[in-house]
Every structure is written in C-alpha cells, then in structure tokens.
Design an enzyme around this catalytic site. Sequence first.
Site, PDB file in Angstrom:
ATOM      1  N   ALA A 193    -105.332 -63.644 -47.438  1.00  0.00           N
ATOM      2  CA  ALA A 193    -106.489 -63.519 -48.322  1.00  0.00           C
ATOM      3  C   ALA A 193    -106.852 -62.035 -48.387  1.00  0.00           C
ATOM      4  O   ALA A 193    -106.500 -61.260 -47.496  1.00  0.00           O
ATOM      5  CB  ALA A 193    -107.645 -64.345 -47.786  1.00  0.00           C
ATOM      6  N   GLU A 234    -100.445 -69.913 -44.841  1.00  0.00           N
ATOM      7  CA  GLU A 234    -101.105 -71.189 -45.153  1.00  0.00           C
ATOM      8  C   GLU A 234    -100.645 -71.741 -46.501  1.00  0.00           C
ATOM      9  O   GLU A 234    -100.492 -72.948 -46.666  1.00  0.00           O
ATOM     10  CB  GLU A 234    -102.629 -70.999 -45.113  1.00  0.00           C
ATOM     11  CG  GLU A 234    -103.114 -70.759 -43.681  1.00  0.00           C
ATOM     12  CD  GLU A 234    -104.543 -70.243 -43.594  1.00  0.00           C
ATOM     13  OE1 GLU A 234    -104.856 -69.236 -44.268  1.00  0.00           O
ATOM     14  OE2 GLU A 234    -105.340 -70.855 -42.866  1.00  0.00           O
ATOM     15  N   GLU A 239    -105.363 -63.803 -38.314  1.00  0.00           N
ATOM     16  CA  GLU A 239    -106.820 -63.757 -38.513  1.00  0.00           C
ATOM     17  C   GLU A 239    -107.590 -63.385 -37.248  1.00  0.00           C
ATOM     18  O   GLU A 239    -108.633 -62.733 -37.312  1.00  0.00           O
ATOM     19  CB  GLU A 239    -107.339 -65.100 -39.037  1.00  0.00           C
ATOM     20  CG  GLU A 239    -106.951 -65.419 -40.471  1.00  0.00           C
ATOM     21  CD  GLU A 239    -105.614 -66.121 -40.614  1.00  0.00           C
ATOM     22  OE1 GLU A 239    -104.812 -66.120 -39.647  1.00  0.00           O
ATOM     23  OE2 GLU A 239    -105.359 -66.672 -41.695  1.00  0.00           O
ATOM     24  N   GLY A 270    -103.547 -66.352 -45.138  1.00  0.00           N
ATOM     25  CA  GLY A 270    -103.539 -67.272 -46.274  1.00  0.00           C
ATOM     26  C   GLY A 270    -102.159 -67.419 -46.907  1.00  0.00           C
ATOM     27  O   GLY A 270    -101.878 -68.429 -47.556  1.00  0.00           O
TER      28      GLY A 270
HETATM   29  C1  HXC Z   1    -106.129 -56.836 -48.876  1.00  0.00           C
HETATM   30  C2  HXC Z   1    -104.059 -55.988 -48.372  1.00  0.00           C
HETATM   31  C3  HXC Z   1    -103.767 -57.082 -47.534  1.00  0.00           C
HETATM   32  C4  HXC Z   1    -104.769 -58.105 -47.432  1.00  0.00           C
HETATM   33  C5  HXC Z   1    -102.074 -55.758 -47.475  1.00  0.00           C
HETATM   34  N1  HXC Z   1    -102.987 -55.189 -48.293  1.00  0.00           N
HETATM   35  N2  HXC Z   1    -102.536 -56.918 -47.006  1.00  0.00           N
HETATM   36  N3  HXC Z   1    -105.220 -55.856 -49.014  1.00  0.00           N
HETATM   37  N4  HXC Z   1    -105.916 -57.929 -48.107  1.00  0.00           N
HETATM   38  N5  HXC Z   1    -104.577 -59.194 -46.710  1.00  0.00           N
HETATM   39  C6  HXC Z   1    -102.866 -53.911 -49.017  1.00  0.00           C
HETATM   40  C7  HXC Z   1    -103.028 -52.718 -48.110  1.00  0.00           C
HETATM   41  O1  HXC Z   1    -104.398 -52.464 -47.875  1.00  0.00           O
HETATM   42  C8  HXC Z   1    -102.359 -51.626 -48.905  1.00  0.00           C
HETATM   43  O2  HXC Z   1    -103.224 -51.228 -49.946  1.00  0.00           O
HETATM   44  C9  HXC Z   1    -101.198 -52.365 -49.555  1.00  0.00           C
HETATM   45  O3  HXC Z   1    -101.542 -53.749 -49.542  1.00  0.00           O
HETATM   46  C10 HXC Z   1     -99.888 -52.202 -48.793  1.00  0.00           C
HETATM   47  O4  HXC Z   1    -100.110 -52.583 -47.450  1.00  0.00           O
HETATM   48  P1  HXC Z   1     -99.799 -51.642 -46.196  1.00  0.00           P
HETATM   49  O5  HXC Z   1    -100.657 -52.097 -45.080  1.00  0.00           O
HETATM   50  O6  HXC Z   1     -99.848 -50.208 -46.576  1.00  0.00           O
HETATM   51  O7  HXC Z   1     -98.267 -52.041 -45.938  1.00  0.00           O
HETATM   52  P2  HXC Z   1     -97.492 -52.079 -44.552  1.00  0.00           P
HETATM   53  O8  HXC Z   1     -97.821 -50.862 -43.739  1.00  0.00           O
HETATM   54  O9  HXC Z   1     -96.078 -52.331 -44.913  1.00  0.00           O
HETATM   55  O10 HXC Z   1     -98.084 -53.336 -43.763  1.00  0.00           O
HETATM   56  C11 HXC Z   1     -97.950 -54.617 -44.280  1.00  0.00           C
HETATM   57  C12 HXC Z   1     -98.819 -55.635 -43.497  1.00  0.00           C
HETATM   58  C13 HXC Z   1    -100.276 -55.138 -43.472  1.00  0.00           C
HETATM   59  C14 HXC Z   1     -98.287 -55.797 -42.069  1.00  0.00           C
HETATM   60  C15 HXC Z   1     -98.661 -56.969 -44.228  1.00  0.00           C
HETATM   61  O11 HXC Z   1    -100.651 -54.798 -44.804  1.00  0.00           O
HETATM   62  C16 HXC Z   1    -101.235 -56.149 -42.961  1.00  0.00           C
HETATM   63  O12 HXC Z   1    -101.325 -56.359 -41.741  1.00  0.00           O
HETATM   64  N6  HXC Z   1    -101.974 -56.807 -43.861  1.00  0.00           N
HETATM   65  C17 HXC Z   1    -103.019 -57.755 -43.512  1.00  0.00           C
HETATM   66  C18 HXC Z   1    -102.446 -59.050 -43.006  1.00  0.00           C
HETATM   67  C19 HXC Z   1    -103.540 -60.004 -42.583  1.00  0.00           C
HETATM   68  O13 HXC Z   1    -104.324 -59.738 -41.670  1.00  0.00           O
HETATM   69  N7  HXC Z   1    -103.650 -61.162 -43.270  1.00  0.00           N
HETATM   70  C20 HXC Z   1    -104.651 -62.159 -42.991  1.00  0.00           C
HETATM   71  C21 HXC Z   1    -105.855 -61.937 -43.890  1.00  0.00           C
HETATM   72  S1  HXC Z   1    -107.189 -63.029 -43.469  1.00  0.00           S
HETATM   73  P3  HXC Z   1    -103.510 -49.674 -50.248  1.00  0.00           P
HETATM   74  O14 HXC Z   1    -104.517 -49.735 -51.353  1.00  0.00           O
HETATM   75  O15 HXC Z   1    -103.965 -49.067 -48.990  1.00  0.00           O
HETATM   76  O16 HXC Z   1    -102.152 -49.166 -50.698  1.00  0.00           O
HETATM   77  C22 HXC Z   1    -106.791 -64.468 -44.235  1.00  0.00           C
HETATM   78  C23 HXC Z   1    -107.825 -65.571 -44.093  1.00  0.00           C
HETATM   79  C24 HXC Z   1    -107.529 -66.755 -44.979  1.00  0.00           C
HETATM   80  O17 HXC Z   1    -105.768 -64.618 -44.823  1.00  0.00           O
HETATM   81  C25 HXC Z   1    -108.694 -67.703 -45.068  1.00  0.00           C
HETATM   82  C26 HXC Z   1    -109.795 -67.291 -45.984  1.00  0.00           C
HETATM   83  C27 HXC Z   1    -110.750 -68.385 -46.319  1.00  0.00           C
END
Ligand code: HXC
Length: 262
Positions: A68, A116, A136, A113
């Site tokens: 998400a 999921e 998360e 997400g």
């Molecule tokens: C918003 C995201 C994102 C996310 C990546 N990006 N994941 N933006 N939400 N979940 C964006 C980054 O900010 C970045 O934007 C661009 O995508 C590229 O990502 P990088 O981090 O630069 O790439 P990399 O170094 O290769 O790392 C990839 C990654 C990392 C390991 C996937 O991005 C990451 O850890 N992302 C978050 C993963 C996460 O925690 N997901 C769970 C979310 S909570 P910019 O603008 O800086 O270029 C969830 C809850 C669900 O899902 C339930 C809700 C009700």
Amino acid sequence: NVGEFVRVEVDPDNPAVAVIRIDRPKALNALNGRVTEEIAEAAARVSSDDSVRAVVLYGGERAFVAGADIKEMAELTHAKMLEYSRALQNALTAVARIPKPVVAAISGYALGGGCELALCADFRVVGAKARLGQPEILLGVIPGAGGTQRLPRLIGPAKAKDLVFTGRHVKAEEALEIGLADRVVEDDEVYSAAVELVARYADGPAVALAAAKEAIDRGLETDLDTGLEIERLQFSGLFATEDQKAGMRGFIEQGPGKATFE
Ligand code: HXC
C-alpha cells in the site's frame, strides 16, 4: 482500459486469458486509493466478461506491487484508515472472488499489500530474484489487506507468524518451500509461465470451474459440515448445465476425457 494505473489486456497468444496489468512504475506499483479502485473495477470486468476464461495479475518486471502507498497512508487518522482499509480489503476480496482461475505473475517485489494481492490469486508464479513478504511490522503496523488471514490459511500459522513478526523478505526458493510460491522460474519467464499455467484451464467447463473454486474457497472459510453442504449444492447445481450433459454423454459415447465444453 480501466484507468490511469490498471489495464485489462488480453494475452496476444491466448485470447481467453485476461491480464490485469498494474502499472505505476514510479512507486513500484504501490497501491494508492486510485490503484485500489481500479483493481476493484478490473476484477469486476474480468468476472463478468464471458470471453475471459482465466486471469493473470501482473505488475511488470521490476515489481509486482511494493505494498500500500506509505506516503498516502502516513498521516491518515484512525477514522480515515477505517475507510481506507475497508476499500483495500474489498478490492482484494473482489480479486479473490473472480470466478475463474487466477494466477499472480510475480517479478520483483510483492510486499505488504502486494503480497496480500498475490494471496488472492489461486496460484503464484515467482521469478528467481523476486522478494515477497509482509514488512508492515517494520512500519509499526500489521498486514491490513488480508495478510493476517489469507497468509496463515495458505502457509500455516507458524510460518505466517514468522513472516509477519519479522517483516523479512522471502526469496523465491523459500517461498516455494513454504507454499507461498507454486512455481519458480527465471525472471524473464514469469509472465509466460503464468499464462501457460492458467491457459490450461481455459478450455475446461467454465461453470464447473467456478463452482469448484467457490466450494474450495468458501469451504475453507467455514466448518466441514457447512463446507460439505456448499459442495453438495454446487455439485447438484451443475446438473442444470450443458457442460454436465456434454461431459457425461461424452464419456458414455466416446470414453474418458473426450467431451468438449462451451
Ligand atoms: C509508497 C513506495 C512504496 C510504498 C516503494 N515506493 N514502495 N511508495 N509506498 N509501499 C517508492 C519509493 O518511495 C521510491 O519513490 C520508489 O518507489 C522506488 O523505491 P525505492 O525504495 O527507491 O527502491 P529500492 O531501493 O529498490 O527498494 C525497493 C523496496 C522499498 C525494497 C520495495 O521501496 C520498500 O521497502 N518499499 C516499501 C515496502 C513496504 O513496506 N510495503 C508495505 C507497505 S504497508 P521515490 O519517489 O523516492 O523515487 C502495506 C499495508 C497494507 O502494504 C494494508 C493497508 C490497509
């Protein structure tokens, strides 16, 4: 085309296979409110279109879905999150309820997400360099789009708790070992392997396939007695279909496996 970030395409070599293509590369396909809405709409479309016999969920090579959208969620209030999480759960449930075989073609990241969403498919084909997980906990929260429910149903509670408690990324080989992946292939073969996996169901009897999926999925959500009742009603219901007549007559007149379905 559904919208800005999600398209419904037809596989060029398999006109009966639809592809729900998530395409928000700048954010690694992170699910913002818009993407969530468009996924729900795509699920409704492929569900109601009779020319679609199987479905692939695909996010391109770099990421399936990285979760998400954290930037969108970060400052939400409790009340807003109640709505936001309901919308996301509903969209993913719409995917889980697509009454046709669905495969997730996972290349790159399927996190939070995204993992999921993949759990809402019937099968998961995973690229050798892909990473799956429920990170998360590292954000101070828990999976909120079905991960605490669908993940333990798929891989068992202890393995699900390990992934949810640590937030660690799982590599393809481990995903295969724990049942989170059904097939691991080279990254550039993820899409074609996924199409191949579901295309083999596309000629089957569509109503019976839908009944089988519904009986298995609904049955897993309830007790055995209720599940058996769901099965009995679905089974009996198929005796109102042409496919049942064609299937059983085909056996009697021509032998096993000779029937062709509508
Ligand atoms: C918003 C995201 C994102 C996310 C990546 N990006 N994941 N933006 N939400 N979940 C964006 C980054 O900010 C970045 O934007 C661009 O995508 C590229 O990502 P990088 O981090 O630069 O790439 P990399 O170094 O290769 O790392 C990839 C990654 C990392 C390991 C996937 O991005 C990451 O850890 N992302 C978050 C993963 C996460 O925690 N997901 C769970 C979310 S909570 P910019 O603008 O800086 O270029 C969830 C809850 C669900 O899902 C339930 C809700 C009700």
